[in-house]
Every structure is written in C-alpha cells, then in structure tokens.
Design a protein around this motif. Sequence first.
Motif, PDB file in Angstrom:
ATOM      1  N   SER A  23       0.872  -1.167   0.000  1.00 48.43           N
ATOM      2  CA  SER A  23       0.000   0.000   0.000  1.00 48.43           C
ATOM      3  C   SER A  23       0.911   1.220   0.000  1.00 48.43           C
ATOM      4  O   SER A  23       1.740   1.388   0.889  1.00 48.43           O
ATOM      5  N   LEU A  24       0.761   2.060  -1.029  1.00 47.80           N
ATOM      6  CA  LEU A  24       1.642   3.211  -1.211  1.00 47.80           C
ATOM      7  C   LEU A  24       0.987   4.512  -0.770  1.00 47.80           C
ATOM      8  O   LEU A  24       1.463   5.592  -1.086  1.00 47.80           O
ATOM      9  N   GLY A  25      -0.109   4.429  -0.017  1.00 44.50           N
ATOM     10  CA  GLY A  25      -0.831   5.622   0.404  1.00 44.50           C
ATOM     11  C   GLY A  25      -1.619   6.201  -0.753  1.00 44.50           C
ATOM     12  O   GLY A  25      -1.516   5.762  -1.898  1.00 44.50           O
ATOM     13  N   ASP A  26      -2.434   7.192  -0.463  1.00 36.15           N
ATOM     14  CA  ASP A  26      -3.225   7.896  -1.482  1.00 36.15           C
ATOM     15  C   ASP A  26      -3.947   6.937  -2.424  1.00 36.15           C
ATOM     16  O   ASP A  26      -3.971   7.127  -3.642  1.00 36.15           O
ATOM     17  N   ASP A  27      -4.507   5.877  -1.895  1.00 35.79           N
ATOM     18  CA  ASP A  27      -5.270   4.902  -2.678  1.00 35.79           C
ATOM     19  C   ASP A  27      -4.468   4.251  -3.798  1.00 35.79           C
ATOM     20  O   ASP A  27      -5.022   3.846  -4.821  1.00 35.79           O
ATOM     21  N   MET A  28      -3.160   4.145  -3.627  1.00 34.52           N
ATOM     22  CA  MET A  28      -2.311   3.440  -4.603  1.00 34.52           C
ATOM     23  C   MET A  28      -1.853   2.133  -3.977  1.00 34.52           C
ATOM     24  O   MET A  28      -1.490   2.087  -2.801  1.00 34.52           O
ATOM     25  N   GLU A  29      -1.863   1.081  -4.793  1.00 36.40           N
ATOM     26  CA  GLU A  29      -1.413  -0.218  -4.323  1.00 36.40           C
ATOM     27  C   GLU A  29      -0.609  -0.894  -5.419  1.00 36.40           C
ATOM     28  O   GLU A  29      -1.016  -0.916  -6.577  1.00 36.40           O
ATOM     29  N   PHE A  30       0.540  -1.429  -5.043  1.00 40.99           N
ATOM     30  CA  PHE A  30       1.390  -2.168  -5.974  1.00 40.99           C
ATOM     31  C   PHE A  30       1.205  -3.648  -5.689  1.00 40.99           C
ATOM     32  O   PHE A  30       1.394  -4.097  -4.559  1.00 40.99           O
ATOM     33  N   LEU A  31       0.845  -4.410  -6.708  1.00 38.29           N
ATOM     34  CA  LEU A  31       0.669  -5.851  -6.564  1.00 38.29           C
ATOM     35  C   LEU A  31       1.928  -6.577  -7.008  1.00 38.29           C
ATOM     36  O   LEU A  31       2.390  -6.410  -8.130  1.00 38.29           O
ATOM     37  N   SER A  32       2.472  -7.390  -6.120  1.00 36.14           N
ATOM     38  CA  SER A  32       3.623  -8.220  -6.480  1.00 36.14           C
ATOM     39  C   SER A  32       3.094  -9.505  -7.110  1.00 36.14           C
ATOM     40  O   SER A  32       1.896  -9.784  -7.042  1.00 36.14           O
ATOM     41  N   PRO A  33       3.964 -10.324  -7.675  1.00 32.92           N
ATOM     42  CA  PRO A  33       3.515 -11.612  -8.230  1.00 32.92           C
ATOM     43  C   PRO A  33       3.527 -12.744  -7.191  1.00 32.92           C
ATOM     44  O   PRO A  33       3.252 -13.884  -7.528  1.00 32.92           O
ATOM     45  N   TYR A  34       3.840 -12.430  -5.926  1.00 34.78           N
ATOM     46  CA  TYR A  34       4.107 -13.474  -4.936  1.00 34.78           C
ATOM     47  C   TYR A  34       2.841 -13.923  -4.215  1.00 34.78           C
ATOM     48  O   TYR A  34       2.186 -13.157  -3.527  1.00 34.78           O
TER      49      TYR A  34
END
Length: 178
Positions: A23-34
């Motif tokens: 969760s990168l704040g400001d409603d941003m999310e990075f999805l990993s492949p794991y």
Amino acid sequence: MLLMPKRDWQWRYNETHQVLSVSLGDDMEFLSPYKLKSLIPDAKQPMEFSVEHAKFYIDLVDRLSKTLSLTDAQLVQIALNATAAHFLLKPQMPKSWFFNVSHQCVYSDVGKLFQLTSTEHSVVAMVIESGLQASLVMIMSAECRLTESKSLKQFETIKVMHDRLAPLPVVSHRVNAA
C-alpha cells in the motif's frame, strides 16, 4: 515518476488478487507476483515498510538506474518486487540443476545482473540475496522455461549455486519489465 518510500507504505496480503501488495498511500497499491504459498507467515498480516526495506529499495533503484536504461515505472516495479522477495519470501533450497555451469568465475552481489543458461535458452536474472555458495535470483526475462511443463515468469525467484551465474554479454543489458 520515481516513487520513494514514505512512512505510510505498508505490506499487505491482497485477498482479492491473492498476492502480496504494498500500500503506497493515497489509494495506490502495488501488486507483487508473490502468492501466499511462497510467503513467510508474517506476510499474511499488514506490516510496515520498514527503514531496512526502504534502504534496500533505494539502494537497488540507485544501482539499477546506473546500469540499465529503464523508465521510472520499470525501476519501481523491479525494486519493489525485489524488496518483497528479499524480505518476505520463504527460504529456498538451490535448484541449480536446471542451468548449465558457467565457465567464468563471477562475484555475486545484490542488484547485479547475470545470465542463466539451460540447454534450451538463456535468461537474465538479478541477484536479490547473495550467500556464500548460492544466490537467490529474480528472473528479469519474460519467461524462464525450466522443463517441458515447468517455467518461471518474470519476477519469480529461484536459488542457484554461484557456478551457474554467467556474466551478461554487453548487448543483453536491456530488460523489458512488464
């Protein structure tokens, strides 16, 4: 835009996509492949993106920006996946038998790119954890076929003995991150 760690960054297991995310704040999310089966038990619960994680991420972004021609988005994608793999994946045993022995002695270091060669093809891999005899590497190529029925996708990891790591030919320093 190159993302730099902030205090509100947090690791989470994303139930919807069933992968580890940041969760990168400001409603941003990075999805990993794991996926869950490859993660340490602590990764199932929300966890801060610690100072140690931030240092690893920043050092990797810095190293990659000096050695590869990548966009900021590609740098962030590679560095976040490598950080997740370095800190939150279960330990692996070496599976070197999939790759040919390299006839050149190399020095394994986190963030360093190498070539892994099998009987069928060669792929680019980046060291994300270096031990005395083996390194955990992240596949940088689009795919790494191990056998007829088994392959690794970009950003998946495999542990190999150092004698399988071969220097990259100069022309291979271009990586296509998804």
